[in-house]
Design an enzyme around this catalytic site. Structure first.
Site, PDB file in Angstrom:
ATOM      1  N   ASP A   1       0.847  -1.197   0.000  1.00 59.13           N
ATOM      2  CA  ASP A   1       0.000   0.000   0.000  1.00 59.13           C
ATOM      3  C   ASP A   1       0.885   1.250   0.000  1.00 59.13           C
ATOM      4  OD1 ASP A   1      -2.231   1.937   1.157  1.00 59.13           O
ATOM      5  OD2 ASP A   1      -3.275   0.104   0.571  1.00 59.13           O
TER       6      ASP A   1
ATOM      7  N   ARG B   1      -5.312  16.523   3.810  1.00 60.00           N
ATOM      8  CA  ARG B   1      -4.297  15.468   3.972  1.00 60.00           C
ATOM      9  C   ARG B   1      -2.971  15.911   3.333  1.00 60.00           C
ATOM     10  NH1 ARG B   1      -3.693   9.191   2.203  1.00 60.00           N
ATOM     11  NH2 ARG B   1      -3.450   8.337   4.260  1.00 60.00           N
TER      12      ARG B   1
ATOM     13  N   TRP C   1      -5.873   2.073  -7.048  1.00 59.77           N
ATOM     14  CA  TRP C   1      -5.841   3.473  -7.502  1.00 59.77           C
ATOM     15  C   TRP C   1      -6.678   4.299  -6.544  1.00 59.77           C
ATOM     16  CZ3 TRP C   1      -4.404   4.985 -12.887  1.00 59.77           C
ATOM     17  CH2 TRP C   1      -4.625   6.342 -13.158  1.00 59.77           C
ATOM     18  N   ASP C   2      -6.012   5.109  -5.725  1.00 58.94           N
ATOM     19  CA  ASP C   2      -6.690   5.832  -4.648  1.00 58.94           C
ATOM     20  C   ASP C   2      -6.945   7.289  -5.049  1.00 58.94           C
ATOM     21  OD1 ASP C   2      -7.742   6.195  -2.116  1.00 58.94           O
ATOM     22  OD2 ASP C   2      -5.987   5.434  -1.056  1.00 58.94           O
TER      23      ASP C   2
ATOM     24  N   ASN D   1      -7.761  10.717  -2.520  1.00 58.45           N
ATOM     25  CA  ASN D   1      -8.017  10.991  -1.108  1.00 58.45           C
ATOM     26  C   ASN D   1      -8.401  12.416  -0.746  1.00 58.45           C
ATOM     27  OD1 ASN D   1      -7.808   8.551   0.505  1.00 58.45           O
ATOM     28  ND2 ASN D   1      -5.795   8.365  -0.433  1.00 58.45           N
TER      29      ASN D   1
ATOM     30  N   CYS E   1     -10.348   3.028  -5.492  1.00 56.71           N
ATOM     31  CA  CYS E   1     -10.429   3.348  -4.071  1.00 56.71           C
ATOM     32  C   CYS E   1     -10.484   4.867  -3.966  1.00 56.71           C
ATOM     33  CB  CYS E   1      -9.178   2.814  -3.358  1.00 56.71           C
ATOM     34  SG  CYS E   1      -9.026   3.330  -1.645  1.00 56.71           S
TER      35      CYS E   1
ATOM     36  N   ASP F   1     -13.138   2.196   4.196  1.00 51.47           N
ATOM     37  CA  ASP F   1     -12.007   2.078   5.111  1.00 51.47           C
ATOM     38  C   ASP F   1     -12.454   1.486   6.443  1.00 51.47           C
ATOM     39  OD1 ASP F   1      -9.941   2.893   3.544  1.00 51.47           O
ATOM     40  OD2 ASP F   1      -9.942   4.971   4.213  1.00 51.47           O
TER      41      ASP F   1
HETATM   42  C1  DGJ Z   1      -7.006   5.452   1.783  1.00 54.13           C
HETATM   43  C2  DGJ Z   1      -7.364   4.027   1.497  1.00 54.13           C
HETATM   44  O1  DGJ Z   1      -8.742   3.836   1.593  1.00 54.13           O
HETATM   45  C3  DGJ Z   1      -6.596   3.116   2.444  1.00 54.13           C
HETATM   46  O2  DGJ Z   1      -6.971   1.782   2.240  1.00 54.13           O
HETATM   47  C4  DGJ Z   1      -5.124   3.320   2.223  1.00 54.13           C
HETATM   48  O3  DGJ Z   1      -4.778   2.895   0.942  1.00 54.13           O
HETATM   49  C5  DGJ Z   1      -4.755   4.776   2.423  1.00 54.13           C
HETATM   50  N1  DGJ Z   1      -5.569   5.643   1.609  1.00 54.13           N
HETATM   51  C6  DGJ Z   1      -3.311   5.008   2.094  1.00 54.13           C
HETATM   52  O4  DGJ Z   1      -2.958   6.330   2.149  1.00 54.13           O
END
Ligand code: DGJ
Length: 690
Positions: free
Chosen positions: A333, A410, A444-445, A447, A491, A513
């Site tokens: 990760d 973040r 592929w996140d 955030n 993700c 999460d």
């Molecule tokens: C958010 C994701 O949902 C988590 O599973 C993890 O990958 C974190 N980001 C990592 O920064």
């Protein structure tokens, strides 16, 4: 099947169990006729021959009846299409022609150089609708709003609305409430689909889990979006939806430019909420999800266990333990690249951190392969930390407004993916990465939400919202084409980007999460209303739960809860005892056995997440699997029998756990006792028709 009336102005689309019909009046008004059970062309013609609604002053005769209400003229409903030119506001279209192309119907209208094509396509019993707009004139046309479709429900009393609401770590929770007059609007103004609502609604009047009519609509779009459900004054209900939240500008079409809306899919079912879900799942497996008949592997991910504190040796040791428990895909990760030792730095620099992976990712990937597992990595390509080489080199590559603060969430900013140079950079980085090591899977996140979505220097910066999503799709398409054996997971801090659009380009999604196995039951119950187990990633993590609530639960309960989707393990295996590792191995083995039934079977929700006992059942051919979970036993009472579904009443079934023989009719009518007791008990019951 597509049938056309003798006058060439009535169209009837039919799937195996449902039909959709519309007609064009002599004044080129496009009116809705039917959406529901399968009917014949003669029925559609009879509907078209019914007298028009009575005229009353102050009321529109079109409102609530049109397929795609445009702005202007005798209409007071929310317009699906709102355009501006230098000279005009709104639309007054003229019908040009229709084209019937297999299962697809295209209706072409024109208004002063703007070509408007309405598309309809049957996929089983799902009607896919979308619109293409082309500026065929010389002057620019501004699209303030261009919905993908407007859906019209039959006149009934007592409509109820079901929606999936949530927030981070609490996604896709189902709520159902009566619809009152006016509008209910859901959506996202965040630049991504959002944790707050899945782009789906369902409407019914008196459905139960297994009986009654349900109408559902789902949008295939991963950016900002809006769905408005309107209960109009005369008992008509319409649902309109598309990309973009507000009407403040979607795109400007220069001469010759086009815009294609996302698909807004609609489904009518008379099999209750369960029947509707099964039809949605079948549609996605057949038409949306790539390689849906290929089962997803069991993965291991150490994010909850190690966070950013990763090293090559530690990951190698975890991989050894994961392989010993039967895991098939090992995922590294966040924290493997650039200066990414915390969330403060490194995003944007997609090369392995030289201190952590001095030889790059290949040595670890090779070792993981040698252990018999696939190898995967985490990326978050659309983002950048201010503390990164990328941002230092290109501070203008992010979304920002000149003279305004650059808001950080973040510690990160959003790259402006609408820019060609940013797209090219990401393509080179990701293509290079996937070529540098044997990588089989990419998580592929995404955030953070958009906040300062500006584009200094661009003549129409509003387009960034739409073009970001198009660029994301383009990048995924290009990477998939160049690396066809790599699977992708969508993700967004859990389930912040779950929709039919991203699902057509990814192999699974990170559901939430929140990995607490009890909370997960409600999240999974909501998720399953629309999306199938085949894409619903679920991890078994530690007890007490480290991520959220410290809840203590049995390993058995955690496994059975996660086995309802694509099983993963996310606990700190270095801390698990030999007994726990051995038990985990047994559960993983069992999951592999039931996996085809879970990932490809029909889902029956036997009991919801509320109350002490929750159960789901999957049926594929002669096999059935029941997952039953008892949160807490009260007053010493035994868990009630589970009435099974989807079985043949005249057949006999063998229970693989007990060897017991059961009559189908008895299982359906009287049920099977799951034999659970105490707190956090759970079981898997396998039945085979004999
Ligand atoms: C958010 C994701 O949902 C988590 O599973 C993890 O990958 C974190 N980001 C990592 O920064």
């Amino acid at each position: 099947m597509l049938e056309i009336g003798a006058d060439g102005r009535i169209w009837l689309l039919s799937g195996p169990g449902s039909s959709y019909a519309l007609r064009l009046t002599d004044g080129d008004e496009l009116l809705h006729l039917h959406w529901g059970p399968r009917i014949a062309l003669a029925d559609a013609e009879a509907l078209a021959a019914l007298p028009a609604p009575r005229y009353w002053p102050f009321e529109s005769q079109l409102d609530g009846h049109e397929e795609y209400p445009v702005e202007g003229g005798p209409r007071f409903v929310r317009p699906a299409l709102s355009v501006r030119t230098e000279k005009r506001r709104g639309t007054e279209w003229a019908f040009e022609a229709y084209e019937a192309d297999g299962e697809e119907l295209r209706l072409r209208f024109t208004d002063s150089g703007l070509l408007i094509n309405l598309h309809y396509r049957m996929r089983g019993d799902v009607v896919e609708r979308w619109v293409t707009l082309a500026n065929d004139g010389a002057a620019p046309v501004e699209l303030l709003r261009a919905d993908a479709a407007t859906w019209t429900l039959p006149e009934r009393e007592g409509w109820r609305l079901s929606q999936l609401h949530g927030r981070w770590a609490a996604e896709s929770r189902l709520v159902r409430s009566g619809l009152t007059y006016g509008e209910k609007v859901i959506g996202s103004r965040r630049g991504h689909t959002g944790h707050q609502h899945l782009p789906w609604v369902a409407l019914d009047t008196d459905a139960t889990e297994e009986r009654g009519e349900v109408y559902g609509c789902a949008l295939a779009w991963s950016g900002s979006w809006r769905i408005a459900v309107a209960q109009l004054p005369d008992a008509q209900v319409q649902i309109t939806g598309g990309a973009g939240y507000d009407d403040s500008g979607l795109l400007r079409l220069a001469a010759g430019e086009t815009y294609t809306t996302p698909v807004f899919a609609g489904l009518w079912s008379d099999g209750g909420f369960g029947g509707a879900s099964r039809a949605w799942h079948a549609y996605q497996r057949a038409y949306v999800i790539p390689d849906a008949d290929r089962d997803r592997p069991v993965l291991y991910n150490s994010w909850e266990a190690t966070g950013f504190g990763i090293s090559e040796d530690q990951q190698r040791e975890l991989a050894r333990r994961a392989a010993a428990t039967g895991v098939e895909l090992f995922v590294v990760d966040d924290g493997w690249f650039g200066a990414r030792t915390s969330d403060r730095a490194g995003l944007g620099d997609w090369t392995p951190n030289p201190d952590r992976f001095p030889g790059g990712l290949k040595p670890l990937a090779d070792d993981v392969h040698a252990l018999g597992m696939q190898f995967g990595i985490w990326v978050e390509p659309e983002m950048v930390n201010a503390d990164s080489d990328l941002y230092r080199a290109h501070p203008d590559w992010v979304q920002y407004q000149p003279g305004r603060r650059r808001t950080e969430f973040r510690n990160q900013l959003v790259l402006n993916l609408a820019r060609d140079d940013v797209q090219e950079y990401l393509w080179e980085q990701l293509d290079g990465l996937l070529s540098s090591a044997p990588i089989d899977y990419v998580k592929w996140d995404f955030n953070r939400c958009f906040t300062d979505a500006g584009w200094p220097g661009d003549a129409y910066p509003q387009r960034l919202w739409v073009d970001h999503v198009r660029a994301l799709y383009g990048l995924l398409d290009r990477l998939r084409a160049a690396h066809p054996s790599v699977a992708f997971e969508s993700c967004s801090g859990g389930g912040g980007r779950v929709d039919l659009g991203i699902m057509s380009r990814t192999d699974q999604v990170w559901t939430s999460d929140n990995t607490d196995p009890l909370d997960r039951l409600a999240i999974q119950h909501g998720f399953s209303q629309i999306h199938p187990a085949r894409v619903m990633a679920a991890w078994v993590t530690d007890s007490p739960n480290t991520q959220l609530n410290g809840r203590v639960s049995s390993l058995r309960f955690r496994f059975v809860s996660a086995m309802a989707g694509v099983l993963g393990v996310g606990g700190d295996l270095a801390e698990w005892t030999e007994e726990e590792l051995a038990e985990a191995r047994d559960w993983v083995d069992l999951y592999k056995e039931i996996r085809p039934v879970v990932q490809r079977g029909d889902l029956y929700r036997l009991r919801g997440p509320e109350g002490g006992l929750s159960a789901v059942q999957y049926v594929l051919g002669d096999e059935a699997v029941v997952l039953a979970l008892l949160q807490a036993q009260h007053h010493g009472e035994p868990a009630p029998p589970l009435r099974l579904r989807g079985l043949d009443p005249s057949a006999t079934y063998e229970c693989r756990e007990t060897g017991g023989i059961h009559r189908g009719a008895v299982l359906l009518h009287h049920g099977l006792r799951p034999g659970l007791h105490g707190d956090f008990d759970a079981t898997v019951i396998r039945l085979r028709r004999i």
